[in-house]
Design a protein around this motif. Structure first.
Motif, PDB file in Angstrom:
ATOM      1  N   UNK A 413       0.794  -1.232   0.000  1.00  0.00           N
ATOM      2  CA  UNK A 413       0.000   0.000   0.000  1.00  0.00           C
ATOM      3  C   UNK A 413       0.827   1.283   0.000  1.00  0.00           C
ATOM      4  N   UNK A 416       0.185   3.509  -3.111  1.00  0.00           N
ATOM      5  CA  UNK A 416      -1.161   4.081  -3.091  1.00  0.00           C
ATOM      6  C   UNK A 416      -1.223   5.244  -2.099  1.00  0.00           C
ATOM      7  N   UNK A 418       1.254   7.044  -1.037  1.00  0.00           N
ATOM      8  CA  UNK A 418       2.032   8.153  -1.588  1.00  0.00           C
ATOM      9  C   UNK A 418       1.221   8.905  -2.636  1.00  0.00           C
ATOM     10  N   UNK A 420      -1.916   9.214  -2.918  1.00  0.00           N
ATOM     11  CA  UNK A 420      -3.036   9.964  -2.359  1.00  0.00           C
ATOM     12  C   UNK A 420      -2.564  11.061  -1.407  1.00  0.00           C
ATOM     13  N   UNK A 421      -1.250  11.127  -1.179  1.00  0.00           N
ATOM     14  CA  UNK A 421      -0.745  12.151  -0.270  1.00  0.00           C
ATOM     15  C   UNK A 421      -1.016  11.844   1.182  1.00  0.00           C
ATOM     16  N   UNK A 422      -1.140  10.551   1.519  1.00  0.00           N
ATOM     17  CA  UNK A 422      -1.329  10.196   2.933  1.00  0.00           C
ATOM     18  C   UNK A 422       0.030  10.221   3.612  1.00  0.00           C
ATOM     19  N   UNK A 426      -2.060  11.372   9.013  1.00  0.00           N
ATOM     20  CA  UNK A 426      -3.103  10.720   8.205  1.00  0.00           C
ATOM     21  C   UNK A 426      -2.678   9.299   7.847  1.00  0.00           C
ATOM     22  N   UNK A 430      -4.865   6.190   9.265  1.00  0.00           N
ATOM     23  CA  UNK A 430      -5.739   5.487   8.318  1.00  0.00           C
ATOM     24  C   UNK A 430      -5.067   4.321   7.617  1.00  0.00           C
ATOM     25  N   UNK A 431      -3.744   4.217   7.711  1.00  0.00           N
ATOM     26  CA  UNK A 431      -3.083   3.093   7.043  1.00  0.00           C
ATOM     27  C   UNK A 431      -2.317   2.217   8.041  1.00  0.00           C
ATOM     28  N   UNK A 434      -4.357   0.716  11.428  1.00  0.00           N
ATOM     29  CA  UNK A 434      -5.296  -0.373  11.122  1.00  0.00           C
ATOM     30  C   UNK A 434      -4.614  -1.611  10.537  1.00  0.00           C
ATOM     31  N   UNK A 435      -3.628  -1.416   9.659  1.00  0.00           N
ATOM     32  CA  UNK A 435      -3.017  -2.574   9.007  1.00  0.00           C
ATOM     33  C   UNK A 435      -2.080  -3.308   9.957  1.00  0.00           C
ATOM     34  N   UNK A 513     -12.229  -4.747  13.237  1.00  0.00           N
ATOM     35  CA  UNK A 513     -13.340  -3.795  13.142  1.00  0.00           C
ATOM     36  C   UNK A 513     -13.290  -3.007  11.840  1.00  0.00           C
TER      37      UNK A 513
END
Lengths: 513, 230
Positions: A413, A416, A418, A420-422, A426, A430-431, A434-435, A513
């Protein structure tokens, strides 16, 4: 491409970590009174090497039949037994020692039984007591490592063996011996390394001129003789041994002990006849060996748990705070270094994260003690130093848990995120969280449990009033208040396992979740 | 206009160069044998790989050193276009705000994008509950919201069946028309190139050749392309 913040932060943390690792060692070099070893030093060195070698050898040899039985038999409770074999790794050393004392001690279960049968008593103190405790801790670890090896043999290989008409002897010769030759040296070296830094076991079951480890000798030089020069000299000796074992271990593939337990389809053949009975006996004995000391603590400690003296609760609070603080510190370091390793595909983050393996609790503790001494009362720094040392010593383990996960996260990921500028928070929110929730929870559980039960550097620094729970248990044993010790130990082991469970289950739930 | 100015995208013994321009609103197919560097070309344009030399220029602006997210580009990868732990709506929302701070207006735009791509009502689901074709639609919905002038596609529909792939290419064409986007698409299928892209670049033997008319190139292929097409 531009350097990313996480790489810069990781670089900074790595530098701080190196400084915290090297500064105590440098001070040891400055303060050591001489490099010539005394007779007592040599005796400690000899004992340390001998007990570690015998413990490693016995652990691995005893583990082979157990691992083999687990690999080829399927039965109700197999998963529970494998989990039980994971327990000693998380078990506070002092709790296990007290459990072993209750089972094998002077008026323990085994000696009562031997006495009733009119047989001579066994003694748990000295060389064989130390080895017994080390086998208790490390035989299960070896089983899990060797079981991994068995499960790594492809099922096709066993199917081929069956189609060629191999019996158990041929299967062993052509499939299992080659695997064992690859796995056993690594497993034995890991256990040898663990036993080299044995402190709490030697403190309780060893001692005296004939059963003192170098780690214990450091403690005695500092706490009893206040001979700073000798402590520094011994710490350098310990560092040399550990660094040597560490360098040796890097030459072998070290098997992982964490992933074992999956019921891979089509394992090795399960021959019937006497081998079936033998496997059953192996598993039963291994299960009993691990379970009995735990059971002993529970039985002995439960009656007094409601009437524990107030100093136990104060020590409990200290221990929980230390455990949580080291968890935050170790996980922060581990995840930053693991992400940096995944991002840069360079070896330095892994190297820095693994380096603490070459030091030991008392080596770092002595160095930090010598640094602190001119500045303040060491007892004032007891808890912060314990947090720091616990976090540093847990780092190699949690790094090994996180690094592969971070690598596949980045591979799957990274582009992806990069695109999206995450970046920054952030990306974390969001990455990464959770992962990586599962390994993060598992790793945090490991650190928390290990730190909760740690009895090492705290023994150097703590005052009479400032003990953590493991240290208090040790002092209660020393004062022969065995029932109170058992109750406090039960509290300690419950909290250690509860912390592990809470973090591990929390990670799983967050991931799901 | 996209300008690849004396780009050298080689790594070690591998070499790949490109030196050409592409007008705004063009649709370009990228075709060539495996390992020739089609993905490398898109990685350099998308900002995931630094070129050894040369520049990537968009509308007169040098974007060679810009990080991927700062480029006027949306890339659709071969796979892993969605984060499996986030809902479809969140996955699309990432195109509006990477930190998922979404306003009520953003949520309306996400719903619109879901409608436009035939995913109405699927916002609260996770990617794992969607078919492969639906997952591709989610990625397209996000591309629609990001409104970047260039779309780079690294065979995102390769795993779909022929009918679904044709459907996706139709949807892609509609979205590209709507946003007047320049599209660069890697494909293994000459029919896709003919159907979708008036221009084609052949990537072979260390060179990404200047774009030429697709029909002419495929009707009279140079030796390297002829060998690939068989």
């Amino acid at each position: 491409m531009a350097r990313r913040p996480v790489t810069l932060i990781a670089g900074g943390l790595a530098a701080v970590l190196l400084a915290l690792l090297l500064a105590p060692l440098a001070v040891l070099g400055l303060r050591a009174d001489s490099v010539a070893l005394s007779g007592a030093d040599l005796a400690a060195l000899r004992f340390t090497l001998l007990q570690a070698a015998v413990s490693a050898l016995l652990s691995v040899l005893l583990a082979v039949p157990v691992a083999k039985a687990l690999a080829r038999r399927r039965f109700v409770g197999r998963g529970a037994l494998i989990s039980l074999l994971g327990a000693p790794f998380l078990l506070p050393t002092i709790v296990a020692v007290l459990g072993l004392l209750t089972v094998f001690g002077r008026s323990g279960w085994v000696n009562d039984l031997l006495g009733a049968l009119g047989l001579p008593q066994v003694s748990i103190y000295g060389f064989h007591g130390v080895v017994l405790a080390h086998v208790f801790f490390n035989m299960p670890l070896a089983v899990r490592m060797i079981l991994q090896g068995w499960q790594a043999i492809p099922a096709e290989r066993f199917r081929l063996a069956a189609s060629l008409g191999f019996g158990p002897a041929e299967t062993a010769r052509h499939l299992e011996y080659p695997m064992l030759r690859a796995v056993l040296p690594g497993a034995a070296l890991v256990i040898f390394g663990i036993c080299l830094t044995s402190f709490a076991v030697a403190l309780t079951l060893g001692g005296g001129p004939r059963a003192t480890t170098v780690e214990l000798a450091i403690y005695q030089a500092l706490r009893f003789e206040f001979d700073l020069g000798a402590a520094a000299r011994l710490a350098l000796l310990q560092l040399a041994i550990c660094a040597l074992a560490f360098a040796l271990a890097t030459r072998f593939t070290v098997p992982s002990a964490f992933g074992a337990g999956k019921d891979a389809a089509g394992g090795p053949p399960a021959p019937a006849g006497w081998r079936r009975g033998a496997d059953g006996v192996c598993l039963l004995l291994a299960g009993l060996f691990v379970m009995l000391p735990l059971l002993a603590i529970a039985l002995r400690g439960l009656p007094g748990i409601m009437t524990l003296p107030p100093q136990v609760w104060a020590a409990t609070l200290r221990s929980v705070v230390v455990a949580l603080a080291s968890t935050v510190l170790a996980m922060g370091l581990a995840v930053t270094l693991a992400l940096a390793a995944a991002r840069t595909r360079r070896v330095w983050p892994g190297l820095v994260a693994t380096l603490p393996l070459a030091a030991s609790s008392l080596v770092l503790g002595t160095g930090l003690f010598l640094i602190a001494l001119p500045l303040t009362r060491p007892a004032d720094l007891a808890l912060p130093v314990t947090v720091l040392v616990n976090a540093m010593l847990a780092l190699p383990f949690v790094y090994r848990v996180l690094a592969p996960e971070a690598r596949s996260l980045e591979a799957d990921y990274g582009r992806l995120a990069d695109a999206l500028g995450m970046i920054g928070f952030a990306r974390l929110r969001w990455l990464i969280l959770p992962r990586l929730a599962r390994p993060l929870g598992f790793g945090a559980g490991l650190v928390a449990a290990l730190s909760m039960g740690d009895l090492g550097v705290i023994a150097l620094f703590a005052s009479e009033q400032g003990a953590t729970l493991p240290l208090l248990v040790q002092r209660l044993i020393g004062a022969y208040r065995m029932d109170t010790a058992a109750s406090a130990a039960l509290l300690l082991v419950s909290l250690s396992f509860a912390l592990f469970w809470a973090f591990d289950a929390g990670g799983r739930r967050y991931a799901a979740s | 206009m996209l300008h690849l100015d004396h780009l050298d995208m080689g790594q070690g013994a591998f070499s790949l160069t490109a030196d050409w321009q592409l007008a705004q609103g063009s649709r370009l197919a990228i075709i060539g044998p495996s390992g020739a560097g089609k993905s490398t070309l898109l990685s350099v344009i998308g900002g995931f790989l630094a070129p050894r030399a040369g520049r990537v220029i968009w509308d007169g602006q040098d974007i060679t050193a810009a990080p991927p997210a700062a480029r006027p580009i949306t890339t659709l990868f071969q796979d892993q276009n969605l984060l499996p732990h986030l809902t479809i709506a969140q996955n699309i929302g990432l195109g509006l705000s990477p930190s998922l701070r979404l306003t009520a207006k953003d949520h309306r735009r996400i719903d619109d994008a879901l409608d436009r791509t035939g995913l109405a009502g699927l916002g609260p689901r996770k990617p794992g509950n969607l078919s492969g074709g639906q997952q591709s639609r989610v990625a397209l919905a996000r591309a629609l919201l990001r409104q970047r002038p260039i779309l780079c596609l690294d065979e995102p529909f390769a795993a779909l069946g022929p009918a679904l792939k044709t459907e996706m290419l139709g949807l892609l064409a509609a979205l590209a028309d709507e946003t007047a986007a320049t599209v660069l698409m890697i494909t293994h299928d000459p029919a896709d190139a003919r159907a979708f892209a008036p221009l084609t670049t052949l990537v072979a033997e260390g060179v990404a050749h200047p774009p030429t008319a697709t029909a002419g190139l495929l009707d009279a292929p140079p030796p390297a392309l002829a060998a690939y097409l068989g």
